[in-house]
Design a protein around this motif. Structure first.
Motif, PDB file in Angstrom:
ATOM      1  N   SER A   6      76.210 -66.789 -25.474  1.00  0.00           N
ATOM      2  CA  SER A   6      75.361 -66.915 -24.292  1.00  0.00           C
ATOM      3  C   SER A   6      74.569 -65.644 -23.994  1.00  0.00           C
ATOM      4  O   SER A   6      73.574 -65.699 -23.282  1.00  0.00           O
ATOM      5  N   ILE A   7      75.027 -64.511 -24.526  1.00  0.00           N
ATOM      6  CA  ILE A   7      74.330 -63.241 -24.310  1.00  0.00           C
ATOM      7  C   ILE A   7      74.327 -62.466 -25.619  1.00  0.00           C
ATOM      8  O   ILE A   7      75.366 -62.353 -26.274  1.00  0.00           O
ATOM      9  N   ALA A  24      56.366 -58.300 -24.553  1.00  0.00           N
ATOM     10  CA  ALA A  24      55.202 -58.865 -25.246  1.00  0.00           C
ATOM     11  C   ALA A  24      55.630 -59.915 -26.275  1.00  0.00           C
ATOM     12  O   ALA A  24      54.977 -60.949 -26.419  1.00  0.00           O
ATOM     13  N   LEU A  25      56.713 -59.684 -26.962  1.00  0.00           N
ATOM     14  CA  LEU A  25      57.168 -60.612 -27.994  1.00  0.00           C
ATOM     15  C   LEU A  25      57.649 -61.931 -27.397  1.00  0.00           C
ATOM     16  O   LEU A  25      57.291 -63.010 -27.870  1.00  0.00           O
ATOM     17  N   PHE A  26      58.443 -61.871 -26.345  1.00  0.00           N
ATOM     18  CA  PHE A  26      59.038 -63.080 -25.765  1.00  0.00           C
ATOM     19  C   PHE A  26      58.086 -63.842 -24.839  1.00  0.00           C
ATOM     20  O   PHE A  26      58.281 -65.022 -24.584  1.00  0.00           O
ATOM     21  N   GLU A  27      57.100 -63.168 -24.275  1.00  0.00           N
ATOM     22  CA  GLU A  27      56.128 -63.813 -23.393  1.00  0.00           C
ATOM     23  C   GLU A  27      56.793 -64.592 -22.253  1.00  0.00           C
ATOM     24  O   GLU A  27      56.439 -65.722 -21.960  1.00  0.00           O
ATOM     25  N   LEU A  28      57.765 -63.967 -21.582  1.00  0.00           N
ATOM     26  CA  LEU A  28      58.443 -64.598 -20.451  1.00  0.00           C
ATOM     27  C   LEU A  28      57.787 -64.195 -19.136  1.00  0.00           C
ATOM     28  O   LEU A  28      57.289 -63.078 -19.003  1.00  0.00           O
ATOM     29  N   PRO A  29      57.824 -65.074 -18.146  1.00  0.00           N
ATOM     30  CA  PRO A  29      57.285 -64.707 -16.828  1.00  0.00           C
ATOM     31  C   PRO A  29      58.200 -63.669 -16.153  1.00  0.00           C
ATOM     32  O   PRO A  29      59.384 -63.552 -16.483  1.00  0.00           O
ATOM     33  N   ASP A  30      57.638 -62.924 -15.210  1.00  0.00           N
ATOM     34  CA  ASP A  30      58.386 -61.870 -14.516  1.00  0.00           C
ATOM     35  C   ASP A  30      59.703 -62.364 -13.923  1.00  0.00           C
ATOM     36  O   ASP A  30      60.700 -61.645 -13.929  1.00  0.00           O
ATOM     37  N   GLU A  31      59.716 -63.593 -13.400  1.00  0.00           N
ATOM     38  CA  GLU A  31      60.938 -64.099 -12.763  1.00  0.00           C
ATOM     39  C   GLU A  31      62.057 -64.374 -13.773  1.00  0.00           C
ATOM     40  O   GLU A  31      63.203 -64.616 -13.380  1.00  0.00           O
ATOM     41  N   SER A  32      61.757 -64.303 -15.072  1.00  0.00           N
ATOM     42  CA  SER A  32      62.782 -64.500 -16.110  1.00  0.00           C
ATOM     43  C   SER A  32      63.257 -63.173 -16.694  1.00  0.00           C
ATOM     44  O   SER A  32      63.934 -63.149 -17.718  1.00  0.00           O
ATOM     45  N   ILE A  33      62.906 -62.078 -16.027  1.00  0.00           N
ATOM     46  CA  ILE A  33      63.287 -60.742 -16.490  1.00  0.00           C
ATOM     47  C   ILE A  33      64.003 -60.025 -15.356  1.00  0.00           C
ATOM     48  O   ILE A  33      63.544 -60.021 -14.216  1.00  0.00           O
ATOM     49  N   GLY A  34      65.139 -59.446 -15.666  1.00  0.00           N
ATOM     50  CA  GLY A  34      65.883 -58.661 -14.689  1.00  0.00           C
ATOM     51  C   GLY A  34      66.108 -57.273 -15.241  1.00  0.00           C
ATOM     52  O   GLY A  34      66.339 -57.102 -16.437  1.00  0.00           O
ATOM     53  N   ALA A  35      66.035 -56.279 -14.383  1.00  0.00           N
ATOM     54  CA  ALA A  35      66.219 -54.904 -14.834  1.00  0.00           C
ATOM     55  C   ALA A  35      67.125 -54.158 -13.880  1.00  0.00           C
ATOM     56  O   ALA A  35      67.078 -54.374 -12.669  1.00  0.00           O
ATOM     57  N   GLY A  36      67.945 -53.304 -14.443  1.00  0.00           N
ATOM     58  CA  GLY A  36      68.780 -52.409 -13.669  1.00  0.00           C
ATOM     59  C   GLY A  36      68.477 -50.993 -14.100  1.00  0.00           C
ATOM     60  O   GLY A  36      67.581 -50.754 -14.916  1.00  0.00           O
ATOM     61  N   GLU A  37      69.218 -50.069 -13.589  1.00  0.00           N
ATOM     62  CA  GLU A  37      68.994 -48.664 -13.930  1.00  0.00           C
ATOM     63  C   GLU A  37      69.217 -48.403 -15.418  1.00  0.00           C
ATOM     64  O   GLU A  37      68.552 -47.569 -16.016  1.00  0.00           O
ATOM     65  N   ASP A  38      70.154 -49.148 -16.014  1.00  0.00           N
ATOM     66  CA  ASP A  38      70.520 -48.872 -17.402  1.00  0.00           C
ATOM     67  C   ASP A  38      70.345 -50.059 -18.352  1.00  0.00           C
ATOM     68  O   ASP A  38      70.873 -50.044 -19.459  1.00  0.00           O
ATOM     69  N   HIS A  39      69.606 -51.090 -17.946  1.00  0.00           N
ATOM     70  CA  HIS A  39      69.447 -52.251 -18.827  1.00  0.00           C
ATOM     71  C   HIS A  39      68.243 -53.100 -18.417  1.00  0.00           C
ATOM     72  O   HIS A  39      67.721 -52.948 -17.326  1.00  0.00           O
ATOM     73  N   ALA A  41      67.295 -57.381 -18.863  1.00  0.00           N
ATOM     74  CA  ALA A  41      67.768 -58.684 -19.335  1.00  0.00           C
ATOM     75  C   ALA A  41      66.618 -59.685 -19.313  1.00  0.00           C
ATOM     76  O   ALA A  41      65.849 -59.746 -18.354  1.00  0.00           O
ATOM     77  N   PHE A  42      66.523 -60.453 -20.385  1.00  0.00           N
ATOM     78  CA  PHE A  42      65.549 -61.538 -20.495  1.00  0.00           C
ATOM     79  C   PHE A  42      66.337 -62.838 -20.407  1.00  0.00           C
ATOM     80  O   PHE A  42      67.238 -63.072 -21.221  1.00  0.00           O
ATOM     81  N   PHE A  43      66.030 -63.663 -19.408  1.00  0.00           N
ATOM     82  CA  PHE A  43      66.755 -64.911 -19.176  1.00  0.00           C
ATOM     83  C   PHE A  43      65.933 -66.081 -19.702  1.00  0.00           C
ATOM     84  O   PHE A  43      64.876 -66.392 -19.161  1.00  0.00           O
ATOM     85  N   PHE A  44      66.438 -66.731 -20.746  1.00  0.00           N
ATOM     86  CA  PHE A  44      65.702 -67.840 -21.362  1.00  0.00           C
ATOM     87  C   PHE A  44      66.029 -69.172 -20.704  1.00  0.00           C
ATOM     88  O   PHE A  44      65.194 -70.042 -20.616  1.00  0.00           O
ATOM     89  N   ASP A  45      67.251 -69.348 -20.277  1.00  0.00           N
ATOM     90  CA  ASP A  45      67.674 -70.528 -19.534  1.00  0.00           C
ATOM     91  C   ASP A  45      69.036 -70.203 -18.929  1.00  0.00           C
ATOM     92  O   ASP A  45      69.472 -69.057 -18.980  1.00  0.00           O
ATOM     93  N   ASP A  46      69.695 -71.181 -18.385  1.00  0.00           N
ATOM     94  CA  ASP A  46      70.994 -70.934 -17.744  1.00  0.00           C
ATOM     95  C   ASP A  46      72.089 -70.546 -18.733  1.00  0.00           C
ATOM     96  O   ASP A  46      73.130 -70.044 -18.335  1.00  0.00           O
TER      97      ASP A  46
END
Length: 132
Positions: A6-7, A24-39, A41-46
């Motif tokens: 799953s990850i 650029a490679l994955f072409e995901l919308p902003d709402e499918s991307i999460g960022a923290g101080e040290d990582h 994450a690209f969320f493709f689905d649940d």
């Protein structure tokens, strides 16, 4: 046990550079991307996420003294829809700063290519042969 992945987390030396490449490679919308101080994450689905994490921190978490570049022991693979899709992805890889290891090549197993991201992580792209 039936494995279910799953990850996927990969180690990177430059989080910002890797983020720009994969965004650029994955072409995901902003709402499918999460960022923290040290990582990042690209969320493709649940059920699936792809995470970038500093290589040194992955090594420390695994109890290793030093980090190793790239993906020793495994290759990330992507099933593309067609040979043309493989070549299109390779174009995006080059535009994003990655490198082509092996250009698209036809074999009895299908059409495949290998590339490295900006951090040295190796990917295989493949398109299965069409059946008649």
């Amino acid at each position: 046990m039936k494995p279910s992945i799953s990850i996927i987390t990969i180690g990177v030396d430059d989080l910002e550079r890797a983020f720009v490449f994969y965004r650029a490679l994955f072409e995901l919308p902003d709402e499918s991307i999460g960022a923290g101080e040290d990582h990042v994450a690209f969320f493709f689905d649940d059920k699936f996420s792809f995470v970038l994490f500093p290589r040194e921190q992955i090594a420390q978490t695994a109890g290793l003294e030093t980090a190793v570049a790239g993906t020793p022991g495994f290759v990330l693979s992507h099933q593309a829809e067609s040979p043309e899709a493989v070549d299109d992805i390779l174009d995006r890889v080059l535009a994003g700063g990655g490198s082509v290891i092996t250009p698209g090549t036809q074999s009895e197993w299908g059409y495949s290519a290998y590339f490295a991201d900006t951090e040295g992580n190796v990917w295989e792209l493949m398109a299965q042969p069409t059946t008649n």
